[in-house]
Design an enzyme around this catalytic site. Structure first.
Site, PDB file in Angstrom:
ATOM      1  N   LYS A 142       0.685  -1.402  -0.128  1.00  0.00           N
ATOM      2  CA  LYS A 142       0.181   0.357  -0.087  1.00  0.00           C
ATOM      3  C   LYS A 142       1.049   1.433  -0.092  1.00  0.00           C
ATOM      4  O   LYS A 142       0.738   2.389  -0.758  1.00  0.00           O
ATOM      5  CB  LYS A 142      -0.522  -0.019   1.264  1.00  0.00           C
ATOM      6  CG  LYS A 142      -2.005  -1.078   1.008  1.00  0.00           C
ATOM      7  CD  LYS A 142      -2.886  -1.621   2.857  1.00  0.00           C
ATOM      8  CE  LYS A 142      -3.614  -2.158   2.719  1.00  0.00           C
ATOM      9  NZ  LYS A 142      -4.236  -2.973   3.221  1.00  0.00           N
TER      10      LYS A 142
ATOM     11  N   GLN B 293      -5.198  -1.826   9.248  1.00  0.00           N
ATOM     12  CA  GLN B 293      -5.042  -3.096   8.609  1.00  0.00           C
ATOM     13  C   GLN B 293      -5.422  -4.145   9.788  1.00  0.00           C
ATOM     14  O   GLN B 293      -4.696  -4.430  11.287  1.00  0.00           O
ATOM     15  CB  GLN B 293      -2.941  -3.347   8.961  1.00  0.00           C
ATOM     16  CG  GLN B 293      -2.825  -4.809   8.027  1.00  0.00           C
ATOM     17  CD  GLN B 293      -3.399  -4.652   6.921  1.00  0.00           C
ATOM     18  OE1 GLN B 293      -3.638  -3.608   5.849  1.00  0.00           O
ATOM     19  NE2 GLN B 293      -4.024  -5.782   5.894  1.00  0.00           N
TER      20      GLN B 293
ATOM     21  N   ASP C  46     -11.898   1.999   4.104  1.00  0.00           N
ATOM     22  CA  ASP C  46     -11.990   0.581   4.282  1.00  0.00           C
ATOM     23  C   ASP C  46     -13.081   0.838   3.420  1.00  0.00           C
ATOM     24  O   ASP C  46     -13.641  -1.042   3.738  1.00  0.00           O
ATOM     25  CB  ASP C  46     -11.230   0.098   4.803  1.00  0.00           C
ATOM     26  CG  ASP C  46     -10.000  -0.646   4.563  1.00  0.00           C
ATOM     27  OD1 ASP C  46     -10.024  -1.465   3.923  1.00  0.00           O
ATOM     28  OD2 ASP C  46     -10.085  -1.087   6.269  1.00  0.00           O
TER      29      ASP C  46
HETATM   30  N1  GUN Z   1      -6.314  -6.962   6.418  1.00  0.00           N
HETATM   31  C1  GUN Z   1      -6.815  -8.324   4.641  1.00  0.00           C
HETATM   32  N2  GUN Z   1      -7.449  -7.064   3.340  1.00  0.00           N
HETATM   33  C2  GUN Z   1      -7.511  -5.705   4.757  1.00  0.00           C
HETATM   34  C3  GUN Z   1      -8.480  -4.545   4.063  1.00  0.00           C
HETATM   35  O1  GUN Z   1      -9.566  -4.666   2.982  1.00  0.00           O
HETATM   36  N3  GUN Z   1      -8.244  -3.696   5.081  1.00  0.00           N
HETATM   37  C4  GUN Z   1      -8.078  -3.916   6.040  1.00  0.00           C
HETATM   38  N4  GUN Z   1      -7.806  -2.637   7.082  1.00  0.00           N
HETATM   39  N5  GUN Z   1      -7.289  -5.130   6.332  1.00  0.00           N
HETATM   40  C5  GUN Z   1      -7.310  -5.862   5.576  1.00  0.00           C
END
Ligand code: GUN
Length: 286
Positions: A53, A97, A120
């Site tokens: 990211k 995350q 998100d």
């Molecule tokens: N963990 C796995 N996929 C995601 C996601 O799309 N967003 C977040 N915040 N955590 C994750």
């Protein structure tokens, strides 16, 4: 005839090009979209996601800051950081995350993120807005599925879409988005009777169950479009989707591979959400 492959990498690259252009335009107005990613603990998969990211932000000209916190971070400290990021004007998107360590209440943390920075799309207000059809930041993987369909020329309106999986992160929101695009939507899950029979009536089949190769050709209507959200690591070390790709290839009309299908879209949609949030927070219309 063999199914046509939906190239998520290529579609993702196109969208990233469009985002980069818009970001450059914002730069000329003195605005740099900013994303804060919060990682608690040492989960190896999460570390890889967070690094991707961060890199993607840099490639597209977004500002990004990563907060790597120790496993034993208290909920109070994490909430204090979120409060600070909610008020920080250089930050337009906040992503915590998941999964979080067991001693932290995930819901309390998600609820604490300012809705306008909820890139998100997991905040209950974002979810509510999605359900009633109001403007909101859309969850990234579900939005990526819809974008893949649209950019592959798949008509959604009036079609029967079957979603296998009812998670809050993918199954439920992707069903809502398909409904918003005027599909007739059926959601199947672990307690569904006659699942293959129902799936075989789908013009569009979205699978998000997290079980390698669980869906074979007995679930596929000839010519159907298959969107495979699963990313599973096999014992051989290779990645596989929830759909048995080789088995359904002759039956499906269009299909996303794993890797290289839905996967690349998730971070792309996150970047798109950060751009959208930055524009909104600066009073710039769509
Ligand atoms: N963990 C796995 N996929 C995601 C996601 O799309 N967003 C977040 N915040 N955590 C994750």
């Amino acid at each position: 005839m063999s199914a046509q492959r939906i190239d998520g990498k290529a579609i993702s690259a196109d969208i990233r090009g469009e985002i980069r252009q818009e970001v450059e335009q914002l730069h000329s107005q003195g605005i740099t979209p900013g994303l804060a990613v919060v990682l608690v603990g040492e989960d190896p998969a999460s570390r890889v996601y967070v690094a991707s990211k961060d890199k993607a932000c840099q490639e597209l000209g977004l500002y990004s800051e990563v907060h790597r916190l120790p496993e034993d971070t208290t909920q109070t400290d994490l909430l204090a950081l979120i409060d600070r990021l909610n008020r920080q004007t250089t930050i337009h998107g906040i992503l915590v995350q998941l999964p979080l360590p067991k001693h932290i209440d995930e819901k309390a943390v998600i609820d604490a993120i300012a809705v306008e920075k909820d890139v998100d799309g997991f905040h209950p207000v974002s979810t509510g807005n999605l359900v009633i059809g109001d403007e909101s930041l859309l969850p990234c993987t579900p939005a990526g599925c819809i974008e893949l369909l649209k950019r592959s020329g798949v008509e959604i309106a009036g079609k029967h879409a079957v979603v296998i999986g009812r998670s809050n992160i993918v199954g439920k929101p992707v069903a809502m988005l398909l409904l918003r695009e005027h599909a007739t939507v059926t959601i199947c899950h672990s307690r569904t009777a006659n699942m293959a029979e129902i799936a075989r009536t789908a013009d569009i089949l979205v699978v998000a169950i997290g079980k390698a190769k669980a869906i074979d050709k007995s679930y596929i209507k000839p010519g159907a479009t298959v969107i495979d959200v699963g990313i599973n690591r096999l014992e051989t070390g290779k990645l596989a989707g929830d759909v048995d790709y080789d088995d359904v290839l002759e039956t499906a009309g269009l299909i996303t591979p794993v890797p290289g299908g839905v996967g690349p879209m998730t971070i792309t949609m996150l970047l798109g959400n950060t751009l959208k949030a930055a524009k909104r927070l600066n009073g710039i219309g769509e």
